[in-house]
Design an enzyme around this catalytic site. Structure first.
Site, PDB file in Angstrom:
ATOM      1  N   CYS A   1       0.805  -1.222   0.000  1.00 52.32           N
ATOM      2  CA  CYS A   1       0.000   0.000   0.000  1.00 52.32           C
ATOM      3  C   CYS A   1       0.837   1.270   0.000  1.00 52.32           C
ATOM      4  CB  CYS A   1      -0.947  -0.009   1.198  1.00 52.32           C
ATOM      5  SG  CYS A   1      -1.888  -1.532   1.316  1.00 52.32           S
TER       6      CYS A   1
ATOM      7  N   HIS B   1      -2.982   7.825   5.890  1.00 50.49           N
ATOM      8  CA  HIS B   1      -3.198   6.508   5.278  1.00 50.49           C
ATOM      9  C   HIS B   1      -4.632   6.072   5.575  1.00 50.49           C
ATOM     10  CE1 HIS B   1      -2.011   2.843   3.360  1.00 50.49           C
ATOM     11  NE2 HIS B   1      -2.263   2.105   4.431  1.00 50.49           N
TER      12      HIS B   1
ATOM     13  N   GLU C   1      -1.665   5.176  13.442  1.00 46.89           N
ATOM     14  CA  GLU C   1      -1.284   6.347  12.649  1.00 46.89           C
ATOM     15  C   GLU C   1      -1.490   7.632  13.430  1.00 46.89           C
ATOM     16  OE1 GLU C   1      -1.680   8.257   8.177  1.00 46.89           O
ATOM     17  OE2 GLU C   1      -3.173   6.783   8.821  1.00 46.89           O
TER      18      GLU C   1
ATOM     19  N   LYS D   1      -9.630   7.956   1.696  1.00 50.18           N
ATOM     20  CA  LYS D   1     -10.102   6.581   1.527  1.00 50.18           C
ATOM     21  C   LYS D   1     -11.548   6.424   1.966  1.00 50.18           C
ATOM     22  CE  LYS D   1      -5.654   4.138   1.874  1.00 50.18           C
ATOM     23  NZ  LYS D   1      -4.719   5.256   2.138  1.00 50.18           N
TER      24      LYS D   1
ATOM     25  N   HIS E   1      -9.680   1.854  -0.445  1.00 50.80           N
ATOM     26  CA  HIS E   1      -8.230   1.676  -0.419  1.00 50.80           C
ATOM     27  C   HIS E   1      -7.782   1.202  -1.792  1.00 50.80           C
ATOM     28  CE1 HIS E   1      -4.247   1.079   0.700  1.00 50.80           C
ATOM     29  NE2 HIS E   1      -4.387   0.388   1.829  1.00 50.80           N
TER      30      HIS E   1
ATOM     31  N   PHE F   1       1.733  -3.347   3.916  1.00 49.60           N
ATOM     32  CA  PHE F   1       2.093  -4.676   4.399  1.00 49.60           C
ATOM     33  C   PHE F   1       3.605  -4.888   4.193  1.00 49.60           C
ATOM     34  CE2 PHE F   1      -2.271  -6.922   3.663  1.00 49.60           C
ATOM     35  CZ  PHE F   1      -2.816  -6.181   4.699  1.00 49.60           C
TER      36      PHE F   1
END
Length: 412
Positions: A164, A303, A314, A336, A341, A400
């Site tokens: 991502c 994010h 975050e 998002k 996403h 990830f």
């Protein structure tokens, strides 16, 4: 090589769940348009998650010849479309020496639909029925390769594949190519088209996706009800250019890429570090390069996936990077909430949002933010855009594998 070359953005292109060009996408983000709806690309009858943020009304034949459409995966088609828009917007064709023109384009997964389709042929009809184009359609570098071919980019052309964070890493590394003198211009960004049977099943079974069937209650960044992300798709491209090169040709400048941080948690394959060490360090690295001061009015495009752990961690990262006081004053939002996403394309659309927020003095909202979470206590610009003359915009991406990237932008 010089290390002091400034890098600016001179072109943008977008194919997203809320618009098939930059204008429509930005208007959608500002107005709080929800691009999430029931998945139509495959039958979800046996799936717990039934919602996605799909690109709507996209015709690849507007950008590619029929033969090329048949020879490319959807992710490459989206990438080529966004890059073509960006190149036209920036007027960069013929303005850069081919050997000084490169492509860094991110994709977290690449041609997963092609992989699924050809594997089905293999299982049902045998190896002789697998397409001779299977490999070039599937591999994650093909978007970069196709873009380079179409625009005559003979410099470095590579993908960034960091889950991502792919889009943000592509932009940051493209910036470094120009900053350190290896290129005068780069086409960069990210693309993804993983709204597919296997892609969605994999994310469901790792309990990463929201299973809500209400589009207004599915992608819920920073909301106490959040229970997973909504998978999205699309592509966004940016033209990065050396500042003096852009000025000399009278190019329009959207803003400057003035900072970049790239770190790894080195902690877990999917979970972020609970103390947000790597994410905070990526932010502080980008802020230091950007010359952050306490006088800056900051916007953070988070994010903000809408998973329980991501949003809380975050929030910790933002507080660590900015300090508690400055963090409480910053504008933070997750686009998002509107486009889901977009995986390898997420960092690219979020970079575009930062640039346009700086240009217009408008911060896009986090929609459907209704229930306060004690662990998420910053100003997440709930539900409606706000006017704010921000001086520094930061875009966070956390992938990830523990990949963290932060991009910093200023007006020129």
């Amino acid at each position: 090589m010089s290390e002091n070359r400034r890098v600016v953005v001179t072109g943008l292109g977008a194919v997203t769940p809320v618009g098939n060009n930059v204008k429509d996408t930005w208007e959608g983000l500002k107005s709080g348009k929800n691009g999430i709806a029931p998945i139509t690309l495959f039958d979800t009858a046996n799936y717990k998650a039934k919602l996605g943020a799909e690109v709507k009304g996209f015709d690849p034949k507007e950008y590619l010849e029929v033969n090329d459409v048949l020879r490319t995966d959807r992710y490459t088609q989206l990438a080529v479309a966004a890059a073509q828009q960006a190149a036209a917007d920036g007027g960069v064709e013929g303005a850069v020496e081919p050997e000084r023109f490169g492509v860094y384009f991110g994709s977290g997964i690449g041609g997963i639909s092609t992989f699924e389709r050809e594997h089905t042929k293999l299982m049902e009809k045998g190896p002789r029925r697998v397409s001779s184009l299977f490999i070039p359609m599937m591999i994650a570098n093909m978007a970069s390769g196709m873009i380079a071919i179409r625009h005559g980019c003979k410099g470095s052309a590579m993908p960034a594949v960091t889950a991502c964070a792919s889009g943000s890493n592509a932009i940051g590394e493209a910036m470094r190519m120009i900053r350190h003198g290896y290129a005068d211009a780069m086409i960069t960004g990210g693309a993804e088209a993983a709204v597919s049977p296997c892609g969605v099943a994999g994310f469901i079974n790792m309990q990463a996706l929201s299973t809500s069937q209400d589009p207004e209650a599915a992608s819920l960044p920073f909301d106490k009800r959040r229970a997973g992300f909504v998978i999205g798709e699309g592509a966004v491209a940016l033209i990065l250019e050396e500042y003096e090169h852009a000025r000399a040709r009278g190019a329009r400048i959207y803003g400057e890429v003035c900072g970049y941080g790239s770190t790894c948690d080195a902690y877990h394959i999917t979970a972020p570090h609970p103390e947000a060490e790597g994410g905070a360090r990526a932010m502080t690295d980008a802020m230091r390069e950007a010359g952050y001061t306490s006088g800056d009015t900051v916007y953070v495009n988070a994010h903000g996936t809408g998973t329980p752990m991501n949003d809380a961690v975050e929030t910790i990262a933002i507080k660590k990077a900015l300090g508690e006081g400055a963090a409480s004053k910053a504008y933070v939002s997750s686009t998002k909430s509107m486009v889901g996403h977009m995986l390898g394309a997420a960092g690219a659309i979020e970079a575009m949002a930062c640039l346009l927020a700086l240009n217009e003095g408008v911060v896009p909202p986090t929609i459907n933010l209704k229930e306060r979470d004690e662990a998420c206590d910053l100003n997440y610009v709930p539900n409606k855009a706000v006017k704010a003359e921000i001086s520094l915009a930061l875009s966070n991406s956390l992938g990830f594998g523990g990949h963290n990237a932060c991009l910093a932008f200023r007006k020129v």
